[in-house]
Write a protein that holds these residues in place. Sequence first.
Motif, PDB file in Angstrom:
ATOM      1  N   ALA A   1      15.979 -49.081 -10.949  1.00 10.01           N
ATOM      2  CA  ALA A   1      17.199 -47.819 -11.065  1.00 10.01           C
ATOM      3  C   ALA A   1      16.587 -47.027  -9.972  1.00 10.01           C
TER       4      ALA A   1
ATOM      5  N   VAL B   1      18.275 -43.283  -7.608  1.00  7.02           N
ATOM      6  CA  VAL B   1      19.202 -41.878  -7.553  1.00  7.02           C
ATOM      7  C   VAL B   1      19.580 -41.561  -6.489  1.00  7.02           C
TER       8      VAL B   1
ATOM      9  N   PRO C   1      22.644 -42.042 -10.801  1.00  8.85           N
ATOM     10  CA  PRO C   1      21.800 -43.025 -10.933  1.00  8.85           C
ATOM     11  C   PRO C   1      22.660 -44.612 -10.458  1.00  8.85           C
TER      12      PRO C   1
ATOM     13  N   THR D   1      21.736 -48.859 -10.674  1.00  8.99           N
ATOM     14  CA  THR D   1      20.823 -49.884 -11.145  1.00  8.99           C
ATOM     15  C   THR D   1      21.407 -51.216 -11.006  1.00  8.99           C
TER      16      THR D   1
ATOM     17  N   ALA E   1      20.585 -46.679 -16.996  1.00  2.53           N
ATOM     18  CA  ALA E   1      19.811 -45.965 -16.122  1.00  2.53           C
ATOM     19  C   ALA E   1      20.349 -44.420 -16.155  1.00  2.53           C
TER      20      ALA E   1
ATOM     21  N   VAL F   1      18.832 -40.104 -15.747  1.00  5.49           N
ATOM     22  CA  VAL F   1      17.926 -39.235 -14.562  1.00  5.49           C
ATOM     23  C   VAL F   1      17.592 -38.088 -15.368  1.00  5.49           C
TER      24      VAL F   1
ATOM     25  N   PRO G   1      14.351 -41.376 -12.311  1.00  5.19           N
ATOM     26  CA  PRO G   1      15.241 -42.298 -13.223  1.00  5.19           C
ATOM     27  C   PRO G   1      14.513 -42.825 -14.240  1.00  5.19           C
TER      28      PRO G   1
ATOM     29  N   THR H   1      15.093 -46.270 -17.174  1.00  5.46           N
ATOM     30  CA  THR H   1      16.086 -47.577 -17.494  1.00  5.46           C
ATOM     31  C   THR H   1      15.752 -48.378 -18.687  1.00  5.46           C
TER      32      THR H   1
END
Lengths: 145, 145
Positions: A30, A32, A38, A40, B30, B32, B38, B40
């Motif tokens: 993941a 950002v 985000p 992933t 995921a 933040v 981040p 997950t």
Amino acid sequence: MARRARRRGGVRLSKTVAELLTWERVCRVATVNAAGQPHTVPVCHVVDGGKIYFASAKRAPKTRNLRANPRIAVVVDVYTEAWSGLRGVLVQGTARLLEGGPAFRRARARLYAKFAHYQTTYPLDEADSVIVEITPTHVFSWGLE
Amino acid sequence: MARRARRRGGVRLSKTVAELLTWERVCRVATVNAAGQPHTVPVCHVVDGGKIYFASAKRAPKTRNLRANPRIAVVVDVYTEAWSGLRGVLVQGTARLLEGGPAFRRARARLYAKFAHYQTTYPLDEADSVIVEITPTHVFSWGLE
């Protein structure tokens, strides 16, 4: 029982965490973007010297995200319908992009050794690929001793 | 071939994307935190009316993150060593926390129907759990027609 490990400037992976990370062949990473959104995707990773490495295309969203924000999270987990047996590890850390040079080639050799696919069919060319090096800062695991 | 779908205010899931999301039993989500880090973890999800739902503890990091930043990403993917057969879908979207009430109970019923584990062993109590509702804004898939 869930376990946490934290240390500024890099955290050591326990033996059971390192084993799971080392042998499992897919994880989800993941990142950002600059706006806080985000992203992933699954990636194939290796562990070397307590760090995690995976390859990415130079123009991939995750590469672009990491240039804007080097914070990263990786989860390696094994799903089972017997939920009491669920196990996995979340590693949060800082990413460094390896773009050619000895560090790139060393990590690439590790990726080639674990995933022959790369060498035979999906070569990691320094012109098109980066390798992401993750230094763990937080580790959270479940279902591992 | 990879496909993208984008629309402000919610994007429709294609039939093949919806099928994968509906039948697969684990995904990775995921979020933040306020500092841009981040996080997950794997979760068990359902799809209902073009939205994705999963349960979370009220005090879980992902719940806390979503209160600070409702942007979310979910990946559902199927790993295979035959890399040409890799397939999956990344859904980016906006999360709403359902904390009790009819919307919570409707989503909980969907989760109970797909995952009997919840009903028998891990009940979703309104006092301790939230259900996260994801409205997709971007969908990116690979290996699906």
